[in-house]
Design a protein around this motif. Structure first.
Motif, mmCIF file in Angstrom:
data_model
loop_
_atom_site.group_PDB
_atom_site.id
_atom_site.type_symbol
_atom_site.label_atom_id
_atom_site.label_comp_id
_atom_site.label_asym_id
_atom_site.label_seq_id
_atom_site.Cartn_x
_atom_site.Cartn_y
_atom_site.Cartn_z
ATOM 1 N N ASP A 12 2.032 7.267 8.156
ATOM 2 C CA ASP A 12 2.249 6.206 9.149
ATOM 3 C C ASP A 12 3.747 5.985 9.350
ATOM 4 N N PRO A 13 4.310 6.467 10.456
ATOM 5 C CA PRO A 13 5.756 6.312 10.696
ATOM 6 C C PRO A 13 6.202 4.856 10.734
ATOM 7 N N ALA A 14 5.294 3.938 11.024
ATOM 8 C CA ALA A 14 5.655 2.519 11.132
ATOM 9 C C ALA A 14 5.620 1.807 9.787
ATOM 10 N N ALA A 15 5.268 2.532 8.724
ATOM 11 C CA ALA A 15 5.064 1.877 7.422
ATOM 12 C C ALA A 15 6.162 2.240 6.416
ATOM 13 N N LYS A 16 7.359 2.537 6.892
ATOM 14 C CA LYS A 16 8.413 2.995 5.985
ATOM 15 C C LYS A 16 8.791 1.939 4.955
ATOM 16 N N LYS A 17 8.912 0.701 5.373
ATOM 17 C CA LYS A 17 9.262 -0.359 4.433
ATOM 18 C C LYS A 17 8.153 -0.570 3.412
ATOM 19 N N GLU A 18 6.921 -0.575 3.888
ATOM 20 C CA GLU A 18 5.788 -0.752 2.981
ATOM 21 C C GLU A 18 5.700 0.413 1.993
ATOM 22 N N LEU A 19 6.002 1.617 2.483
ATOM 23 C CA LEU A 19 5.986 2.795 1.605
ATOM 24 C C LEU A 19 7.033 2.668 0.512
ATOM 25 N N ARG A 20 8.241 2.215 0.893
ATOM 26 C CA ARG A 20 9.305 2.054 -0.105
ATOM 27 C C ARG A 20 8.893 1.069 -1.194
ATOM 28 N N LEU A 21 8.280 -0.030 -0.798
ATOM 29 C CA LEU A 21 7.844 -1.025 -1.776
ATOM 30 C C LEU A 21 6.737 -0.476 -2.672
ATOM 31 N N ALA A 22 5.812 0.272 -2.087
ATOM 32 C CA ALA A 22 4.727 0.852 -2.874
ATOM 33 C C ALA A 22 5.260 1.868 -3.874
ATOM 34 N N VAL A 23 6.199 2.685 -3.420
ATOM 35 C CA VAL A 23 6.800 3.693 -4.309
ATOM 36 C C VAL A 23 7.506 3.015 -5.479
ATOM 37 N N GLN A 24 8.276 1.980 -5.178
ATOM 38 C CA GLN A 24 8.992 1.254 -6.229
ATOM 39 C C GLN A 24 8.018 0.649 -7.239
ATOM 40 N N GLN A 25 6.941 0.074 -6.744
ATOM 41 C CA GLN A 25 5.950 -0.555 -7.611
ATOM 42 C C GLN A 25 5.264 0.483 -8.503
ATOM 43 N N ILE A 26 4.877 1.605 -7.928
ATOM 44 C CA ILE A 26 4.176 2.633 -8.701
ATOM 45 C C ILE A 26 5.102 3.246 -9.739
ATOM 46 N N ARG A 27 6.328 3.522 -9.353
ATOM 47 C CA ARG A 27 7.270 4.089 -10.329
ATOM 48 C C ARG A 27 7.500 3.131 -11.492
ATOM 49 N N GLY A 28 7.582 1.854 -11.184
ATOM 50 C CA GLY A 28 7.780 0.880 -12.253
ATOM 51 C C GLY A 28 6.628 0.820 -13.230
ATOM 52 N N SER A 29 5.439 1.227 -12.794
ATOM 53 C CA SER A 29 4.263 1.204 -13.666
ATOM 54 C C SER A 29 4.141 2.449 -14.526
ATOM 55 N N LEU A 30 5.026 3.422 -14.321
ATOM 56 C CA LEU A 30 4.909 4.721 -14.992
ATOM 57 C C LEU A 30 5.802 4.840 -16.223
ATOM 58 N N ASN A 31 6.274 3.699 -16.757
ATOM 59 C CA ASN A 31 7.083 3.714 -17.974
ATOM 60 C C ASN A 31 8.234 4.708 -17.853
ATOM 61 N N PRO A 32 9.182 4.465 -16.947
ATOM 62 C CA PRO A 32 10.200 5.474 -16.641
ATOM 63 C C PRO A 32 11.129 5.821 -17.803
ATOM 64 N N HIS A 33 11.266 4.926 -18.780
ATOM 65 C CA HIS A 33 12.153 5.223 -19.912
ATOM 66 C C HIS A 33 11.412 4.985 -21.218
ATOM 67 N N PRO A 34 10.636 5.974 -21.659
ATOM 68 C CA PRO A 34 9.827 5.802 -22.869
ATOM 69 C C PRO A 34 10.674 5.828 -24.136
ATOM 70 N N SER A 35 10.086 5.356 -25.225
ATOM 71 C CA SER A 35 10.657 5.479 -26.581
ATOM 72 C C SER A 35 12.032 4.831 -26.710
ATOM 73 N N GLY A 36 12.226 3.726 -26.002
ATOM 74 C CA GLY A 36 13.462 2.972 -26.180
ATOM 75 C C GLY A 36 14.704 3.621 -25.614
ATOM 76 N N GLN A 37 14.546 4.525 -24.642
ATOM 77 C CA GLN A 37 15.732 5.215 -24.120
ATOM 78 C C GLN A 37 16.756 4.252 -23.534
ATOM 79 N N LYS A 38 16.292 3.272 -22.780
ATOM 80 C CA LYS A 38 17.213 2.306 -22.178
ATOM 81 C C LYS A 38 17.515 1.146 -23.116
ATOM 82 N N GLN A 39 16.470 0.675 -23.825
ATOM 83 C CA GLN A 39 16.645 -0.521 -24.640
ATOM 84 C C GLN A 39 17.425 -0.248 -25.921
ATOM 85 N N LEU A 40 17.241 0.946 -26.500
ATOM 86 C CA LEU A 40 17.750 1.194 -27.846
ATOM 87 C C LEU A 40 18.720 2.354 -27.966
#
Length: 460
Positions: A94-122
């Motif tokens: 859907d060419p008209a859904a670019k903003k919605e796509l960006r938000l969905a992508v951000q939300q899904i990526r955030g749910s995928l544990n992008p930095h496992p095993s304390g990479q960012k925290q520790l």
């Protein structure tokens, strides 16, 4: 010994393909439209990159989608939850859904544990209350270094635990443009004798760029080992054979070795097919001729290499090429983890069955190994006791060096696929239980008491 220039070979130009080339690749290789539609949807979230060498030499196009190399480099239906995939497919078209796509992508990526095993925290070190960018310092003697120009790859693995490096989000990325902060940090931390240059893939850089990151390390007398983590021998062996600066990079390797350091090229082979081509074996030969050490490691991943015959063939191919089989890793709990995970009980069976087939020189390999928050934990076996079955585990490496080599047990489980899924035995030593307990304060306490951060213990 100096390397020998290769016999005349045709120079192949590197060309990469990404999400915008899905239609082109589908038409060229006959990828069915339902698979292509899923690829487009998933590539909005998961990084996708492939190159001509992989397409022409590694993928079995008569066996898609089941071919292990196709599974390794092309996003597949099932890698994300069905509802997320459906939502992405609608928005991508859907060419008209670019903003919605960006938000969905951000939300899904955030749910995928992008930095496992304390990479960012520790893992990221701090000095004067500020993070030191582009570094991770998890183990006393080893620092990981992320040169900014090396934070991409010749092709992306769908199972990569560092997928967040490749999605264009600066907040998720480890990178630094040049090594001055690394050199300063090493000067204040003489306990570090091992620097792992990683990514991404450092071998994506030109030799001149790579030299600008490696040569300053030769002035740090406390650094005795330099490691380079790379998938390039599998995905673009031309880097060491026919690229315009292939000879230059080998001369750079020779210079590092001549300085008295160990240079270890940590090669990533996930499937034996990656070592079947003449040019891949030639790349290993040329690397070894510089005096560099060649070690091999990869994760155990469902749909790709989750059977003993594949691992036995891989380790034998590595040994035949003159490289050292080193680690079988357990797939980390990040990205499309549910798609690729293999339960620890089955992982141990696969490792043991493959290990039994090996000649002695290939029994250098260790596994299955979880690179978890407290350190590297290996599943050594399964024991039967009057109280029940247990996994026999051991700390191969640890944030707190006092835990290294220590054995412990966890209750056997047919379904557990990661350290956090296990229930520790009642006789687990208190310090190991605290480090593995899953609470960041317990892990932080272990780090703060570790000898590499304690001048008193370091002097003892």
């Amino acid at each position: 010994m100096p390397f020998t220039p290769p016999a005349a070979m045709e120079t192949e130009r590197f060309r990469a393909y990404g999400a915008r080339h899905v239609d082109e690749l589908s038409a060229r290789f006959g990828i069915p439209q339902p698979i292509a539609r899923s690829m487009k949807a998933l590539a909005a979230v998961l990084p996708f990159r492939v190159n001509e060498y992989v397409l022409a030499n590694l993928v079995d196009w008569d066996n898609i989608p089941g071919d292990p190399i196709f599974q390794m480099v092309f996003p597949q239906s099932g890698m994300l939850p069905a509802e997320d995939e459906r939502r992405l497919a609608e928005l991508v078209d859907d060419p008209a859904a670019k903003k919605e796509l960006r938000l969905a992508v951000q939300q899904i990526r955030g749910s995928l544990n992008p930095h496992p095993s304390g990479q960012k925290q520790l893992n990221v070190p701090t000095e004067d209350g500020q993070e030191v960018p582009g570094l991770q310092h998890k183990y006393r003697e080893t620092v990981l270094y992320f040169p900014g120009q090396g934070q991409t790859c010749h092709a992306y693995c769908t199972y990569c635990f560092r997928w967040a490096q490749f999605v264009g989000d600066a907040d998720l990325r480890f990178a630094v443009p040049e090594p001055s902060r690394l050199i300063d940090y090493l000067g204040r931390h003489p306990e570090v004798d091992d620097v792992l240059v990683t990514g991404g893939d450092p071998m994506i850089m030109s030799t001149d760029r790579l030299r600008s990151h490696l040569e300053p390390l030769l002035d740090v007398t406390t650094v005795r080992t330099i490691r380079i983590g790379t998938k390039s021998v599998a995905y673009w062996p031309q880097r060491f054979v026919t690229d315009s600066d292939a000879d230059d990079v080998l001369r750079l390797f020779e210079k590092v070795v001549a300085s008295g350091r160990n240079l270890a090229v940590m090669m990533h082979f996930t499937h034996p097919r990656e070592l079947e081509s003449d040019i891949a074996r030639r790349a290993v030969e040329r690397i070894r001729a510089t005096g560099a050490l060649a070690y091999c490691q990869a994760p155990l991943v469902a749909h790709v290499n989750d059977d003993p015959d594949t691992w036995s063939a891989t380790w034998r191919a590595e040994l035949a090429a003159g490289a050292v089989p080193y680690y079988m890793f357990v797939e980390r709990d990040t990205g499309p983890y549910e798609y690729f995970k293999v339960p620890l009980a089955r992982a141990h069976d696969i490792f043991r069955s493959a290990y039994l087939t090996l000649p002695g020189l290939a029994r250098t390999v260790r596994g299955p190994v979880m690179s978890a928050t407290p350190g590297k934990v290996v599943v050594d076996g399964v024991t039967e006791t009057p109280d029940g079955r247990y996994f026999q585990l051991r700390m191969l490496q640890a944030r707190d060096p006092r835990l290294v080599g220590r054995p412990f047990r966890a209750h056997y489980s047919e379904t557990a696929a990661w350290l956090d899924d296990l229930r520790l035995a009642d006789d687990t030593p208190a310090d190991i239980a605290a480090a593995i307990g899953g609470t960041l304060p317990a892990v932080t306490d272990a780090i703060e008491s570790a000898s590499w951060l304690s001048p008193e213990l370091a002097r003892a």
